[in-house]
Design a protein around this motif. Sequence first.
Motif, PDB file in Angstrom:
ATOM      1  N   GLU A 141       0.829  -1.202   0.000  1.00 41.29           N
ATOM      2  CA  GLU A 141       0.000   0.000   0.000  1.00 41.29           C
ATOM      3  C   GLU A 141       0.870   1.261   0.000  1.00 41.29           C
ATOM      4  O   GLU A 141       0.592   2.213  -0.722  1.00 41.29           O
ATOM      5  CB  GLU A 141      -0.921  -0.021   1.227  1.00 41.29           C
ATOM      6  CG  GLU A 141      -1.969   1.064   1.223  1.00 41.29           C
ATOM      7  CD  GLU A 141      -2.897   0.955   2.432  1.00 41.29           C
ATOM      8  OE1 GLU A 141      -3.174   2.009   3.043  1.00 41.29           O
ATOM      9  OE2 GLU A 141      -3.330  -0.172   2.759  1.00 41.29           O
ATOM     10  N   ILE A 142       1.900   1.266   0.817  1.00 42.04           N
ATOM     11  CA  ILE A 142       2.822   2.413   0.862  1.00 42.04           C
ATOM     12  C   ILE A 142       3.460   2.606  -0.506  1.00 42.04           C
ATOM     13  O   ILE A 142       3.548   3.726  -1.013  1.00 42.04           O
ATOM     14  CB  ILE A 142       3.887   2.219   1.968  1.00 42.04           C
ATOM     15  CG1 ILE A 142       3.222   2.302   3.343  1.00 42.04           C
ATOM     16  CG2 ILE A 142       5.005   3.249   1.839  1.00 42.04           C
ATOM     17  CD1 ILE A 142       4.127   1.920   4.510  1.00 42.04           C
ATOM     18  N   CYS A 143       3.870   1.504  -1.089  1.00 41.96           N
ATOM     19  CA  CYS A 143       4.485   1.530  -2.412  1.00 41.96           C
ATOM     20  C   CYS A 143       3.561   2.213  -3.416  1.00 41.96           C
ATOM     21  O   CYS A 143       3.972   3.140  -4.119  1.00 41.96           O
ATOM     22  CB  CYS A 143       4.790   0.091  -2.842  1.00 41.96           C
ATOM     23  SG  CYS A 143       5.156  -0.125  -4.573  1.00 41.96           S
ATOM     24  N   PHE A 144       2.322   1.803  -3.473  1.00 37.49           N
ATOM     25  CA  PHE A 144       1.382   2.364  -4.441  1.00 37.49           C
ATOM     26  C   PHE A 144       0.973   3.794  -4.074  1.00 37.49           C
ATOM     27  O   PHE A 144       0.765   4.626  -4.957  1.00 37.49           O
ATOM     28  CB  PHE A 144       0.169   1.450  -4.620  1.00 37.49           C
ATOM     29  CG  PHE A 144       0.522   0.146  -5.284  1.00 37.49           C
ATOM     30  CD1 PHE A 144       1.218   0.119  -6.497  1.00 37.49           C
ATOM     31  CD2 PHE A 144       0.198  -1.065  -4.696  1.00 37.49           C
ATOM     32  CE1 PHE A 144       1.571  -1.079  -7.103  1.00 37.49           C
ATOM     33  CE2 PHE A 144       0.537  -2.277  -5.304  1.00 37.49           C
ATOM     34  CZ  PHE A 144       1.228  -2.275  -6.510  1.00 37.49           C
ATOM     35  N   MET A 145       0.896   4.108  -2.773  1.00 31.65           N
ATOM     36  CA  MET A 145       0.570   5.471  -2.337  1.00 31.65           C
ATOM     37  C   MET A 145       1.638   6.464  -2.798  1.00 31.65           C
ATOM     38  O   MET A 145       1.336   7.620  -3.083  1.00 31.65           O
ATOM     39  CB  MET A 145       0.432   5.541  -0.820  1.00 31.65           C
ATOM     40  CG  MET A 145      -0.855   4.933  -0.306  1.00 31.65           C
ATOM     41  SD  MET A 145      -0.913   4.859   1.509  1.00 31.65           S
ATOM     42  CE  MET A 145      -0.940   6.575   1.938  1.00 31.65           C
ATOM     43  N   LEU A 146       2.872   5.996  -2.870  1.00 29.60           N
ATOM     44  CA  LEU A 146       3.973   6.871  -3.288  1.00 29.60           C
ATOM     45  C   LEU A 146       4.189   6.876  -4.801  1.00 29.60           C
ATOM     46  O   LEU A 146       5.134   7.488  -5.286  1.00 29.60           O
ATOM     47  CB  LEU A 146       5.264   6.464  -2.566  1.00 29.60           C
ATOM     48  CG  LEU A 146       5.255   6.751  -1.071  1.00 29.60           C
ATOM     49  CD1 LEU A 146       6.470   6.144  -0.397  1.00 29.60           C
ATOM     50  CD2 LEU A 146       5.185   8.243  -0.810  1.00 29.60           C
ATOM     51  N   GLY A 147       3.305   6.191  -5.520  1.00 27.80           N
ATOM     52  CA  GLY A 147       3.366   6.246  -6.976  1.00 27.80           C
ATOM     53  C   GLY A 147       4.243   5.212  -7.631  1.00 27.80           C
ATOM     54  O   GLY A 147       4.485   5.274  -8.836  1.00 27.80           O
ATOM     55  N   TYR A 148       4.753   4.257  -6.868  1.00 33.24           N
ATOM     56  CA  TYR A 148       5.536   3.179  -7.466  1.00 33.24           C
ATOM     57  C   TYR A 148       4.556   2.152  -8.019  1.00 33.24           C
ATOM     58  O   TYR A 148       3.544   1.847  -7.388  1.00 33.24           O
ATOM     59  CB  TYR A 148       6.468   2.532  -6.441  1.00 33.24           C
ATOM     60  CG  TYR A 148       7.574   3.449  -5.971  1.00 33.24           C
ATOM     61  CD1 TYR A 148       8.721   3.637  -6.730  1.00 33.24           C
ATOM     62  CD2 TYR A 148       7.461   4.133  -4.759  1.00 33.24           C
ATOM     63  CE1 TYR A 148       9.730   4.481  -6.299  1.00 33.24           C
ATOM     64  CE2 TYR A 148       8.476   4.981  -4.326  1.00 33.24           C
ATOM     65  CZ  TYR A 148       9.598   5.145  -5.098  1.00 33.24           C
ATOM     66  OH  TYR A 148      10.600   5.984  -4.669  1.00 33.24           O
ATOM     67  N   THR A 149       4.846   1.605  -9.178  1.00 35.33           N
ATOM     68  CA  THR A 149       3.938   0.640  -9.805  1.00 35.33           C
ATOM     69  C   THR A 149       4.332  -0.801  -9.510  1.00 35.33           C
ATOM     70  O   THR A 149       3.558  -1.709  -9.757  1.00 35.33           O
ATOM     71  CB  THR A 149       3.876   0.855 -11.330  1.00 35.33           C
ATOM     72  OG1 THR A 149       5.209   0.807 -11.849  1.00 35.33           O
ATOM     73  CG2 THR A 149       3.252   2.206 -11.658  1.00 35.33           C
ATOM     74  N   SER A 150       5.526  -0.999  -8.979  1.00 32.71           N
ATOM     75  CA  SER A 150       6.004  -2.350  -8.697  1.00 32.71           C
ATOM     76  C   SER A 150       6.568  -2.406  -7.278  1.00 32.71           C
ATOM     77  O   SER A 150       7.490  -1.642  -6.933  1.00 32.71           O
ATOM     78  CB  SER A 150       7.094  -2.732  -9.708  1.00 32.71           C
ATOM     79  OG  SER A 150       7.873  -3.794  -9.252  1.00 32.71           O
ATOM     80  N   THR A 151       6.023  -3.318  -6.470  1.00 31.53           N
ATOM     81  CA  THR A 151       6.545  -3.469  -5.107  1.00 31.53           C
ATOM     82  C   THR A 151       7.975  -3.998  -5.135  1.00 31.53           C
ATOM     83  O   THR A 151       8.781  -3.653  -4.269  1.00 31.53           O
ATOM     84  CB  THR A 151       5.662  -4.403  -4.255  1.00 31.53           C
ATOM     85  OG1 THR A 151       5.504  -5.629  -4.942  1.00 31.53           O
ATOM     86  CG2 THR A 151       4.324  -3.778  -3.973  1.00 31.53           C
ATOM     87  N   GLU A 152       8.287  -4.807  -6.126  1.00 28.57           N
ATOM     88  CA  GLU A 152       9.651  -5.337  -6.241  1.00 28.57           C
ATOM     89  C   GLU A 152      10.638  -4.201  -6.512  1.00 28.57           C
ATOM     90  O   GLU A 152      11.690  -4.117  -5.877  1.00 28.57           O
ATOM     91  CB  GLU A 152       9.722  -6.383  -7.357  1.00 28.57           C
ATOM     92  CG  GLU A 152      11.074  -7.062  -7.443  1.00 28.57           C
ATOM     93  CD  GLU A 152      11.123  -8.144  -8.519  1.00 28.57           C
ATOM     94  OE1 GLU A 152      12.251  -8.519  -8.890  1.00 28.57           O
ATOM     95  OE2 GLU A 152      10.062  -8.606  -8.979  1.00 28.57           O
ATOM     96  N   HIS A 153      10.285  -3.319  -7.444  1.00 27.81           N
ATOM     97  CA  HIS A 153      11.146  -2.168  -7.753  1.00 27.81           C
ATOM     98  C   HIS A 153      11.303  -1.290  -6.507  1.00 27.81           C
ATOM     99  O   HIS A 153      12.412  -0.871  -6.158  1.00 27.81           O
ATOM    100  CB  HIS A 153      10.564  -1.362  -8.916  1.00 27.81           C
ATOM    101  CG  HIS A 153      11.253  -0.066  -9.149  1.00 27.81           C
ATOM    102  ND1 HIS A 153      12.535   0.012  -9.655  1.00 27.81           N
ATOM    103  CD2 HIS A 153      10.860   1.220  -8.930  1.00 27.81           C
ATOM    104  CE1 HIS A 153      12.893   1.288  -9.737  1.00 27.81           C
ATOM    105  NE2 HIS A 153      11.893   2.031  -9.291  1.00 27.81           N
ATOM    106  N   PHE A 154      10.184  -1.011  -5.834  1.00 28.64           N
ATOM    107  CA  PHE A 154      10.217  -0.191  -4.625  1.00 28.64           C
ATOM    108  C   PHE A 154      11.121  -0.821  -3.563  1.00 28.64           C
ATOM    109  O   PHE A 154      11.970  -0.158  -2.977  1.00 28.64           O
ATOM    110  CB  PHE A 154       8.800  -0.004  -4.078  1.00 28.64           C
ATOM    111  CG  PHE A 154       8.757   0.614  -2.709  1.00 28.64           C
ATOM    112  CD1 PHE A 154       9.075   1.949  -2.519  1.00 28.64           C
ATOM    113  CD2 PHE A 154       8.400  -0.142  -1.597  1.00 28.64           C
ATOM    114  CE1 PHE A 154       9.036   2.516  -1.249  1.00 28.64           C
ATOM    115  CE2 PHE A 154       8.361   0.415  -0.328  1.00 28.64           C
ATOM    116  CZ  PHE A 154       8.683   1.746  -0.155  1.00 28.64           C
TER     117      PHE A 154
END
Length: 177
Positions: A141-154
């Motif tokens: 959720e944090i990953c997507f809230m910050l605009g990252y599209t991939s949790t792996e990349h984040f």
Amino acid sequence: KGFLSSSRKQIFQWVRGSNEGLAALFSQALEVSEADKTASQQYLSGILLHIIGMILSISKNKEFEKDNVAERMEQAKIIMNENVCKEIDPEELAEKLNISYSWFRKMFKEYTGYSPAKYFQELKLRKAKQMLINTTSPVKEICFMLGYTSTEHFSNLFKKNTGFTPLEYRSFGKGKQ
């Protein structure tokens, strides 16, 4: 002794005219050298480094006063901070500020020490750290809230920059509080 005294006054007046903080450090350096106590040379070395740092900072900041560079760079930083949970294209940001991208990129790097994209990435990582420690939101959720599209990349980016995975950081951060 008379020459040293008049030279000291001239130097002090010049320094004082330049910056009150520098004048205070200069006075402190004079007091320490005149007291001639144990380890005064080390203390003076520290004061001298502080003076050099202040002079460098003052001269750099004077450069940014021209053409309202500092004002524009601060505007860019504010826009980035306000939009940390979105994606910002540095070229569009430059356009919004009515400046060319190449000039913006060059001045922003000189002003902050980071390229606009790297600075924005650092803001996002700082926000992620705060969210990991201060919320119970899942990493995804944090990953997507910050605009990252991939949790792996984040997660890879986070680990590369902090040395911890997001979950390790959360555990470490909450354990220290």
